[in-house]
Design a protein around this motif. Structure first.
Motif, PDB file in Angstrom:
ATOM      1  N   ILE A 122       0.993  -1.085   0.156  1.00  8.97           N
ATOM      2  CA  ILE A 122       0.011  -0.175  -0.035  1.00  8.97           C
ATOM      3  C   ILE A 122       0.796   1.110  -0.024  1.00  8.97           C
ATOM      4  O   ILE A 122       1.883   1.124   0.650  1.00  8.97           O
ATOM      5  N   ILE A 123       0.614   2.257  -0.755  1.00 12.30           N
ATOM      6  CA  ILE A 123       1.577   3.556  -0.838  1.00 12.30           C
ATOM      7  C   ILE A 123       0.780   4.654  -0.595  1.00 12.30           C
ATOM      8  O   ILE A 123      -0.252   4.680  -1.051  1.00 12.30           O
ATOM      9  N   ALA A 142      -2.488  -0.381  10.850  1.00 15.93           N
ATOM     10  CA  ALA A 142      -2.096  -1.120  11.871  1.00 15.93           C
ATOM     11  C   ALA A 142      -3.308  -2.184  11.986  1.00 15.93           C
ATOM     12  O   ALA A 142      -2.777  -3.384  12.298  1.00 15.93           O
ATOM     13  N   GLN A 143      -4.658  -1.830  11.697  1.00 14.90           N
ATOM     14  CA  GLN A 143      -5.630  -2.776  11.638  1.00 14.90           C
ATOM     15  C   GLN A 143      -5.695  -3.544  10.584  1.00 14.90           C
ATOM     16  O   GLN A 143      -5.789  -5.127  10.692  1.00 14.90           O
ATOM     17  N   VAL A 144      -5.320  -3.382   9.411  1.00 17.48           N
ATOM     18  CA  VAL A 144      -5.227  -3.994   8.144  1.00 17.48           C
ATOM     19  C   VAL A 144      -4.415  -4.966   8.350  1.00 17.48           C
ATOM     20  O   VAL A 144      -4.361  -6.312   8.009  1.00 17.48           O
ATOM     21  N   SER A 145      -3.065  -4.744   8.784  1.00 18.72           N
ATOM     22  CA  SER A 145      -1.796  -5.752   8.984  1.00 18.72           C
ATOM     23  C   SER A 145      -2.253  -6.834   9.657  1.00 18.72           C
ATOM     24  O   SER A 145      -1.418  -7.871   9.719  1.00 18.72           O
ATOM     25  N   THR A 146      -3.068  -6.778  10.660  1.00 21.29           N
ATOM     26  CA  THR A 146      -3.111  -7.914  11.379  1.00 21.29           C
ATOM     27  C   THR A 146      -4.288  -8.900  10.515  1.00 21.29           C
ATOM     28  O   THR A 146      -4.353 -10.113  11.278  1.00 21.29           O
ATOM     29  N   LYS A 147      -4.958  -8.564   9.684  1.00 20.15           N
ATOM     30  CA  LYS A 147      -5.753  -9.285   8.925  1.00 20.15           C
ATOM     31  C   LYS A 147      -5.342  -9.773   7.787  1.00 20.15           C
ATOM     32  O   LYS A 147      -5.600 -10.716   7.158  1.00 20.15           O
ATOM     33  N   PHE A 148      -4.411  -8.606   7.143  1.00 26.68           N
ATOM     34  CA  PHE A 148      -3.992  -9.124   5.682  1.00 26.68           C
ATOM     35  C   PHE A 148      -2.652  -8.651   5.705  1.00 26.68           C
ATOM     36  O   PHE A 148      -2.430  -7.517   5.620  1.00 26.68           O
ATOM     37  N   PRO A 149      -1.440  -9.692   5.652  1.00 27.76           N
ATOM     38  CA  PRO A 149       0.031  -9.258   5.621  1.00 27.76           C
ATOM     39  C   PRO A 149       0.053  -8.431   4.432  1.00 27.76           C
ATOM     40  O   PRO A 149      -0.253  -8.505   3.476  1.00 27.76           O
ATOM     41  N   SER A 150       0.919  -7.114   4.702  1.00 24.15           N
ATOM     42  CA  SER A 150       0.908  -6.164   3.889  1.00 24.15           C
ATOM     43  C   SER A 150       2.097  -5.279   4.345  1.00 24.15           C
ATOM     44  O   SER A 150       2.258  -5.253   5.537  1.00 24.15           O
ATOM     45  N   LEU A 249     -11.359   3.730   6.575  1.00 26.44           N
ATOM     46  CA  LEU A 249     -10.161   3.381   5.579  1.00 26.44           C
ATOM     47  C   LEU A 249      -9.720   1.933   5.787  1.00 26.44           C
ATOM     48  O   LEU A 249      -9.207   1.346   4.803  1.00 26.44           O
ATOM     49  N   THR A 250      -9.654   1.401   6.931  1.00 26.06           N
ATOM     50  CA  THR A 250      -9.560  -0.071   7.355  1.00 26.06           C
ATOM     51  C   THR A 250     -10.280  -0.811   6.332  1.00 26.06           C
ATOM     52  O   THR A 250      -9.989  -1.767   5.589  1.00 26.06           O
ATOM     53  N   GLU A 251     -11.649  -0.673   6.597  1.00 30.35           N
ATOM     54  CA  GLU A 251     -12.562  -1.478   5.783  1.00 30.35           C
ATOM     55  C   GLU A 251     -12.342  -1.137   4.187  1.00 30.35           C
ATOM     56  O   GLU A 251     -12.473  -2.448   3.523  1.00 30.35           O
ATOM     57  N   ALA A 252     -12.309  -0.177   3.675  1.00 33.49           N
ATOM     58  CA  ALA A 252     -11.915  -0.120   2.289  1.00 33.49           C
ATOM     59  C   ALA A 252     -10.783  -0.644   1.698  1.00 33.49           C
ATOM     60  O   ALA A 252     -10.690  -1.293   0.747  1.00 33.49           O
TER      61      ALA A 252
END
Length: 291
Positions: A122-123, A142-150, A249-252
């Protein structure tokens, strides 16, 4: 003895009007406004800023033949703050140099994250200041990375850099976020990323959106004042979320990372949308005002 004078940015615009008045030059005077006067006025702290934003611009701008605004939002603000008649305002968006960006996007990137390509990137690109809303992006990531490695890559410099780096440590994501500073060619990074995110609290236009679209990268942006909502049709050529909303933002972000077909469709439509801002088309709009 020019036939036309074209000025850019508030301070220079004021000087241009004064120059015309004192020289008694008979010419067509065009001013180009790239910022939101309403925000500039409310945030002005110094006496000089107040003088220019609230008095001189309001007095001098109406003397121009046209004030060119980079978005409809800027035009609305100019009309309200400077009491401009609508017929003196013209919206012309910032141009995209499609050929140049496409060429630069093909250059190689040395950073290892862009070589492995196993982990999505993600950039975000922009000055590291309060306006760009980076804390919301970092907390969402921070929330995204716990559910989808990125990985998250941020290009840009600014006064908030140290505070943002401290926040990544506080959130425990410092090993997943790379601050790569100012890059002369950001397009090669954008073109090799899986998702572009703009978390701004406000913009005048959001040129980075059209440039990213041209790179073929799906765009997620806040629908902040002003610009992004004029470029992006939500769900068609990008996604829009409310500003200052890390949950949205997290959900999108998760939606686009999990749905590659949607991301690819938005990227294709975005590349097509970028052509609407091609230099050749924008130049013609300026030429029409010179006549």
């Amino acid at each position: 003895k020019p036939n036309v004078a074209l000025s850019f940015l508030s301070y220079t615009n004021i000087i241009a009007v004064l120059a015309q008045k004192f020289s008694h030059a008979k010419l067509r005077l065009l001013l180009s406004e790239h910022s939101l006067p309403s925000i500039s006025s409310s945030s002005a702290k110094r006496l000089l800023s107040l003088l220019f934003d609230k008095w001189m611009s309001r007095w001098l701008y109406p003397h121009a033949d046209k004030v060119i605004c980079v978005s409809q939002g800027v035009a609305d603000s100019v009309r309200t703050q400077y009491r401009m008649p609508p017929e003196k305002l013209k919206v012309i968006y910032n141009p995209v140099d499609i050929k140049r960006i496409s060429t630069l996007a093909q250059e190689n990137v040395a950073h290892p994250w862009f070589s492995e390509k196993e982990t999505p990137i993600i950039i975000s690109v922009g000055r590291l200041n309060v306006q760009k809303g980076y804390p919301y992006l970092l907390r969402a990531f921070a929330q995204v990375s716990t559910k989808f490695p990125s990985h998250l890559v941020i290009l840009g410099q600014g006064e908030e850099e140290q505070a943002l780096k401290a926040l990544t440590k506080e959130l425990g994501i410092e090993d997943k976020v790379a601050f790569l500073g100012f890059q002369k060619n950001p397009f090669k990074y954008v073109a090799r990323s899986d998702l572009f995110v703009l978390a701004s609290l406000r913009e005048s236009f959001g040129m980075v959106i059209t440039e990213t679209m041209n790179c073929g990268t799906p765009v997620l942006s806040t629908n902040c004042p002003t610009g992004p909502g004029e470029i992006i049709t939500n769900g068609v050529n990008g996604l829009l979320v409310p500003p200052a909303d890390e949950i949205a933002l997290t959900e999108a972000m998760l939606r686009l990372l999990n749905d590659k077909e949607l991301a690819a469709r938005l990227a294709r439509a975005g590349r097509k949308r970028a052509k609407d801002f091609a230099v050749e088309k924008i130049v013609k709009q300026y030429e029409e005002l010179f006549e």
